[in-house]
Design a protein around this motif. Structure first.
Motif, PDB file in Angstrom:
ATOM      1  N   ALA A   1       0.842  -1.198   0.000  1.00 46.85           N
ATOM      2  CA  ALA A   1       0.000   0.000   0.000  1.00 46.85           C
ATOM      3  C   ALA A   1       0.880   1.253   0.000  1.00 46.85           C
ATOM      4  N   GLY A   2       1.952   1.209   0.790  1.00 45.85           N
ATOM      5  CA  GLY A   2       2.884   2.328   0.809  1.00 45.85           C
ATOM      6  C   GLY A   2       3.529   2.559  -0.549  1.00 45.85           C
ATOM      7  N   VAL A   3       3.927   1.473  -1.201  1.00 48.43           N
ATOM      8  CA  VAL A   3       4.527   1.584  -2.535  1.00 48.43           C
ATOM      9  C   VAL A   3       3.518   2.154  -3.525  1.00 48.43           C
ATOM     10  N   THR A   4       2.277   1.703  -3.428  1.00 50.06           N
ATOM     11  CA  THR A   4       1.232   2.141  -4.359  1.00 50.06           C
ATOM     12  C   THR A   4       1.019   3.647  -4.323  1.00 50.06           C
ATOM     13  N   VAL A   5       1.047   4.243  -3.132  1.00 53.01           N
ATOM     14  CA  VAL A   5       0.793   5.683  -3.035  1.00 53.01           C
ATOM     15  C   VAL A   5       2.071   6.513  -3.144  1.00 53.01           C
ATOM     16  N   LEU A   6       3.218   5.914  -2.853  1.00 53.91           N
ATOM     17  CA  LEU A   6       4.464   6.670  -2.925  1.00 53.91           C
ATOM     18  C   LEU A   6       5.046   6.711  -4.334  1.00 53.91           C
ATOM     19  N   LEU A   7       4.730   5.720  -5.156  1.00 52.45           N
ATOM     20  CA  LEU A   7       5.280   5.691  -6.509  1.00 52.45           C
ATOM     21  C   LEU A   7       4.839   6.908  -7.333  1.00 52.45           C
ATOM     22  N   PRO A   8       3.537   7.257  -7.353  1.00 50.21           N
ATOM     23  CA  PRO A   8       3.161   8.488  -8.070  1.00 50.21           C
ATOM     24  C   PRO A   8       3.821   9.733  -7.489  1.00 50.21           C
ATOM     25  N   ALA A   9       3.973   9.759  -6.170  1.00 50.82           N
ATOM     26  CA  ALA A   9       4.619  10.911  -5.540  1.00 50.82           C
ATOM     27  C   ALA A   9       6.057  11.053  -6.009  1.00 50.82           C
ATOM     28  N   CYS A  10       6.751   9.932  -6.127  1.00 50.43           N
ATOM     29  CA  CYS A  10       8.154   9.963  -6.574  1.00 50.43           C
ATOM     30  C   CYS A  10       8.266  10.496  -7.992  1.00 50.43           C
ATOM     31  N   PHE A  11       7.403  10.021  -8.882  1.00 46.85           N
ATOM     32  CA  PHE A  11       7.463  10.489 -10.271  1.00 46.85           C
ATOM     33  C   PHE A  11       7.058  11.960 -10.365  1.00 46.85           C
ATOM     34  N   ALA A  12       6.078  12.362  -9.575  1.00 47.24           N
ATOM     35  CA  ALA A  12       5.675  13.771  -9.572  1.00 47.24           C
ATOM     36  C   ALA A  12       6.820  14.658  -9.089  1.00 47.24           C
ATOM     37  N   VAL A  13       7.501  14.235  -8.031  1.00 47.74           N
ATOM     38  CA  VAL A  13       8.617  15.022  -7.496  1.00 47.74           C
ATOM     39  C   VAL A  13       9.775  15.066  -8.489  1.00 47.74           C
ATOM     40  N   LEU A  14      10.034  13.949  -9.178  1.00 52.58           N
ATOM     41  CA  LEU A  14      11.099  13.941 -10.179  1.00 52.58           C
ATOM     42  C   LEU A  14      10.789  14.932 -11.297  1.00 52.58           C
ATOM     43  N   GLY A  15       9.516  14.984 -11.705  1.00 55.45           N
ATOM     44  CA  GLY A  15       9.122  15.956 -12.720  1.00 55.45           C
ATOM     45  C   GLY A  15       9.296  17.381 -12.234  1.00 55.45           C
ATOM     46  N   ILE A  16       8.967  17.619 -10.964  1.00 53.22           N
ATOM     47  CA  ILE A  16       9.113  18.959 -10.394  1.00 53.22           C
ATOM     48  C   ILE A  16      10.589  19.351 -10.309  1.00 53.22           C
ATOM     49  N   VAL A  17      11.437  18.406  -9.894  1.00 46.52           N
ATOM     50  CA  VAL A  17      12.881  18.681  -9.809  1.00 46.52           C
ATOM     51  C   VAL A  17      13.443  19.013 -11.191  1.00 46.52           C
ATOM     52  N   ALA A  18      12.906  18.352 -12.229  1.00 44.68           N
ATOM     53  CA  ALA A  18      13.392  18.582 -13.597  1.00 44.68           C
ATOM     54  C   ALA A  18      13.011  19.951 -14.131  1.00 44.68           C
ATOM     55  N   VAL A  19      12.132  20.669 -13.434  1.00 41.24           N
ATOM     56  CA  VAL A  19      11.746  22.011 -13.879  1.00 41.24           C
ATOM     57  C   VAL A  19      12.961  22.933 -13.938  1.00 41.24           C
ATOM     58  N   ALA A  20      13.841  22.830 -12.944  1.00 44.09           N
ATOM     59  CA  ALA A  20      14.999  23.737 -12.870  1.00 44.09           C
ATOM     60  C   ALA A  20      15.888  23.634 -14.109  1.00 44.09           C
ATOM     61  N   PRO A  21      16.362  22.430 -14.497  1.00 50.20           N
ATOM     62  CA  PRO A  21      17.189  22.372 -15.706  1.00 50.20           C
ATOM     63  C   PRO A  21      16.429  22.742 -16.979  1.00 50.20           C
ATOM     64  N   MET A  22      15.117  22.475 -17.022  1.00 48.25           N
ATOM     65  CA  MET A  22      14.336  22.845 -18.205  1.00 48.25           C
ATOM     66  C   MET A  22      14.277  24.361 -18.358  1.00 48.25           C
ATOM     67  N   ILE A  23      14.026  25.061 -17.263  1.00 48.20           N
ATOM     68  CA  ILE A  23      13.987  26.520 -17.314  1.00 48.20           C
ATOM     69  C   ILE A  23      15.376  27.077 -17.632  1.00 48.20           C
ATOM     70  N   ALA A  24      16.415  26.447 -17.066  1.00 49.84           N
ATOM     71  CA  ALA A  24      17.781  26.886 -17.364  1.00 49.84           C
ATOM     72  C   ALA A  24      18.079  26.716 -18.850  1.00 49.84           C
ATOM     73  N   LEU A  25      17.620  25.608 -19.431  1.00 50.87           N
ATOM     74  CA  LEU A  25      17.837  25.366 -20.860  1.00 50.87           C
ATOM     75  C   LEU A  25      17.120  26.408 -21.708  1.00 50.87           C
ATOM     76  N   ALA A  26      15.863  26.701 -21.344  1.00 46.53           N
ATOM     77  CA  ALA A  26      15.108  27.714 -22.082  1.00 46.53           C
ATOM     78  C   ALA A  26      15.732  29.097 -21.924  1.00 46.53           C
ATOM     79  N   THR A  27      16.221  29.398 -20.728  1.00 49.05           N
ATOM     80  CA  THR A  27      16.859  30.692 -20.478  1.00 49.05           C
ATOM     81  C   THR A  27      18.133  30.846 -21.295  1.00 49.05           C
ATOM     82  N   LEU A  28      18.869  29.738 -21.451  1.00 49.82           N
ATOM     83  CA  LEU A  28      20.091  29.759 -22.254  1.00 49.82           C
ATOM     84  C   LEU A  28      19.784  30.098 -23.709  1.00 49.82           C
TER      85      LEU A  28
END
Length: 212
Positions: free
Chosen positions: A87-114
């Motif tokens: 049950a813990g894995v079931t609810v934490l897996l989407p959270a992990c992917f969501a957080v990874l996507g959020i963390v990737a915002v920084a390099p994406m914005i840096a790339l666009a800014t470049l």
């Protein structure tokens, strides 16, 4: 539980890399088109941030579907794992992917800014609001799945409770959208996320059949 979560993340890691790769391609293409062909300053920063955030949400839905199709719960229960751990894995897996996507915002914005030379710090509160909204949407997937499972297994009261929380979370997210850059809006989104995760975990542990 953490060992299973790590294994599941590694299993679905190619999907996440593919999603972020597509997001990076779109960011570069959009930035180049707007900056050079339209002679503009580039797309708004919050638009750039949307692509990796959406990628995290989409991958979480893909992982949920694949896990159900491959009967991964039954496979893991054959080992030394309990329904509570899964049950813990079931609810934490989407959270992990969501957080990874959020963390990737920084390099994406840096790339666009470049490429464009444009960065909007004022857009960060909007980005935070959208990130929370899409994280909440990702968490609604397991909640809907477990509410459906409860109905299928004739646990009527549990199913009604699950769908009631689902509807309540949708309502809270809709209202929070009008207060995206305020503390009340962020609190509403956080409440929807926590409620969806908690109820989905409880429903999962009350399953009578883990084969679907």
């Amino acid at each position: 539980m953490w060992r299973v979560l790590k294994a599941e993340l590694m299993y679905f890691w190619p999907w996440m890399l593919g999603g972020l790769g597509i997001a990076a391609f779109v960011v570069v293409l959009l930035s180049v088109l707007v900056r050079f062909l339209e002679e503009g300053e580039g797309p708004p920063s919050f638009v750039i941030a949307m692509f990796p955030i959406i990628a995290g949400m989409v991958v979480s839905f893909i992982a949920q579907g694949v896990r159900a199709e491959e009967r991964r719960a039954r496979l893991l229960l054959a080992g030394p794992f309990t329904p509570r751990q899964l049950a813990g894995v079931t609810v934490l897996l989407p959270a992990c992917f969501a957080v990874l996507g959020i963390v990737a915002v920084a390099p994406m914005i840096a790339l666009a800014t470049l490429i464009t030379g444009k960065f909007e710090a004022s857009a960060l509160p909007i980005v935070a609001g959208f990130a929370g909204q899409f994280w909440a949407y990702a968490q609604l997937g397991p909640l809907a799945q477990e509410s459906s499972a409860a109905h299928r297994q004739q646990r009527s009261t549990t199913a009604i409770a699950g769908w009631a929380v689902f509807a309540g979370a949708i309502l809270v997210l809709a209202v929070s959208g009008f207060f995206m850059q305020s503390v009340s809006g962020y609190l509403g989104i956080a409440t929807a996320i926590v409620a969806a995760m908690g109820v989905a975990a409880v429903l999962y542990q009350r399953r009578t059949d883990f084969t679907r």
